[in-house]
Write a protein that holds these residues in place. Structure first.
Motif, PDB file in Angstrom:
ATOM      1  N   GLN A   1       3.323   2.307  -1.358  1.00 46.70           N
ATOM      2  CA  GLN A   1       4.148   2.239  -2.480  1.00 46.70           C
ATOM      3  C   GLN A   1       3.026   3.077  -3.597  1.00 46.70           C
ATOM      4  O   GLN A   1       3.312   3.688  -4.544  1.00 46.70           O
ATOM      5  CB  GLN A   1       4.295   0.944  -3.781  1.00 46.70           C
ATOM      6  CG  GLN A   1       5.730   0.487  -2.963  1.00 46.70           C
ATOM      7  CD  GLN A   1       6.112  -1.000  -3.783  1.00 46.70           C
ATOM      8  OE1 GLN A   1       5.103  -1.642  -3.593  1.00 46.70           O
ATOM      9  NE2 GLN A   1       7.657  -1.089  -4.398  1.00 46.70           N
ATOM     10  N   ASN A   2       1.897   2.993  -3.577  1.00 49.33           N
ATOM     11  CA  ASN A   2       1.033   3.752  -3.984  1.00 49.33           C
ATOM     12  C   ASN A   2       0.850   2.664  -5.104  1.00 49.33           C
ATOM     13  O   ASN A   2       0.554   4.213  -6.290  1.00 49.33           O
ATOM     14  CB  ASN A   2       0.893   5.280  -4.140  1.00 49.33           C
ATOM     15  CG  ASN A   2      -0.060   6.083  -4.625  1.00 49.33           C
ATOM     16  OD1 ASN A   2      -1.370   5.542  -4.535  1.00 49.33           O
ATOM     17  ND2 ASN A   2       0.166   7.200  -4.533  1.00 49.33           N
TER      18      ASN A   2
ATOM     19  N   PRO B   1       0.217  -1.209  -0.057  1.00 49.56           N
ATOM     20  CA  PRO B   1      -0.319   0.166  -0.099  1.00 49.56           C
ATOM     21  C   PRO B   1       1.002   1.421   0.148  1.00 49.56           C
ATOM     22  O   PRO B   1       0.077   2.799  -0.646  1.00 49.56           O
ATOM     23  CB  PRO B   1      -1.238   0.028   1.534  1.00 49.56           C
ATOM     24  CG  PRO B   1      -1.484  -1.720   1.441  1.00 49.56           C
ATOM     25  CD  PRO B   1      -0.010  -2.450   1.186  1.00 49.56           C
TER      26      PRO B   1
ATOM     27  N   HIS C   1      -0.280  -0.311  -7.348  1.00 55.78           N
ATOM     28  CA  HIS C   1      -1.321  -1.325  -7.876  1.00 55.78           C
ATOM     29  C   HIS C   1      -0.867  -3.145  -7.789  1.00 55.78           C
ATOM     30  O   HIS C   1       0.341  -2.911  -7.940  1.00 55.78           O
ATOM     31  CB  HIS C   1      -1.465  -1.560  -9.536  1.00 55.78           C
ATOM     32  CG  HIS C   1      -2.470  -0.222 -10.220  1.00 55.78           C
ATOM     33  ND1 HIS C   1      -3.993  -0.398  -9.609  1.00 55.78           N
ATOM     34  CD2 HIS C   1      -1.670   0.750 -10.736  1.00 55.78           C
ATOM     35  CE1 HIS C   1      -3.998   1.216 -10.477  1.00 55.78           C
ATOM     36  NE2 HIS C   1      -2.917   1.585 -10.909  1.00 55.78           N
TER      37      HIS C   1
END
Length: 160
Positions: free
Chosen positions: A27-28, A25, A30
């Protein structure tokens, strides 16, 4: 249905279809599809073969918290699991889970210098079941923290 039955249902569903989405999460970015490897000898852990330059492998050093999403083969069981991601390049584990399907992804086989094995230790989970008799409504079966009390048994203990 008690907790142990729910967890057994999860492992059985994962055994039938070991495909999950996993991401970090922080890392922003997908999540990405991976094939989960697991074994009763290592409770509450999932393993993933990856390339060392994969964003999961490179991103976990600074952000080890990861999230796994699972949908059962029949789209009747769902899980979202948070936990910690780390490298587990133990040659015994690499050999234990190795298969022809995995070898197809790594030109150098088990000795490929870009091969790594990632370990995901489950910390917290929510699990749902599709109740087909109630018009495809979802019902939460479980939400809570993983309990590592018995290393020989996979189970989750609720904190609700």
């Amino acid at each position: 249905m008690d907790q142990r039955d729910i967890i057994k249902q999860f492992w059985k569903a994962l055994d039938k279809s070991p495909f999950v989405m996993i991401g970090i999460p922080a890392q922003n970015a997908h999540s990405e599809p991976m094939t989960a490897q697991f074994d009763d000898d290592i409770p509450n852990a999932l393993f993933f073969y990856a390339r060392r330059d994969n964003r999961l492998a490179t991103g976990m050093a600074s952000h080890p918290q990861a999230m796994v999403q699972f949908t059962g083969k029949g789209h009747d069981f769902f899980a979202c699991i948070s936990g910690m991601l780390s490298v587990s390049d133990d040659p015994r584990l690499i050999d234990k889970f190795w298969s022809n399907a995995i070898e197809a992804w790594f030109d150098g086989g088990k000795d490929d210098p870009n091969l790594t094995l990632l370990r995901f230790d489950m910390k917290n989970a929510e699990m749902w079941e599709a109740d087909l008799s109630a018009g495809n409504k979802l019902k939460m079966l479980f939400g809570g923290d993983i309990d590592y009390g018995d290393p020989n048994e996979k189970h989750i203990e609720t904190t609700m």
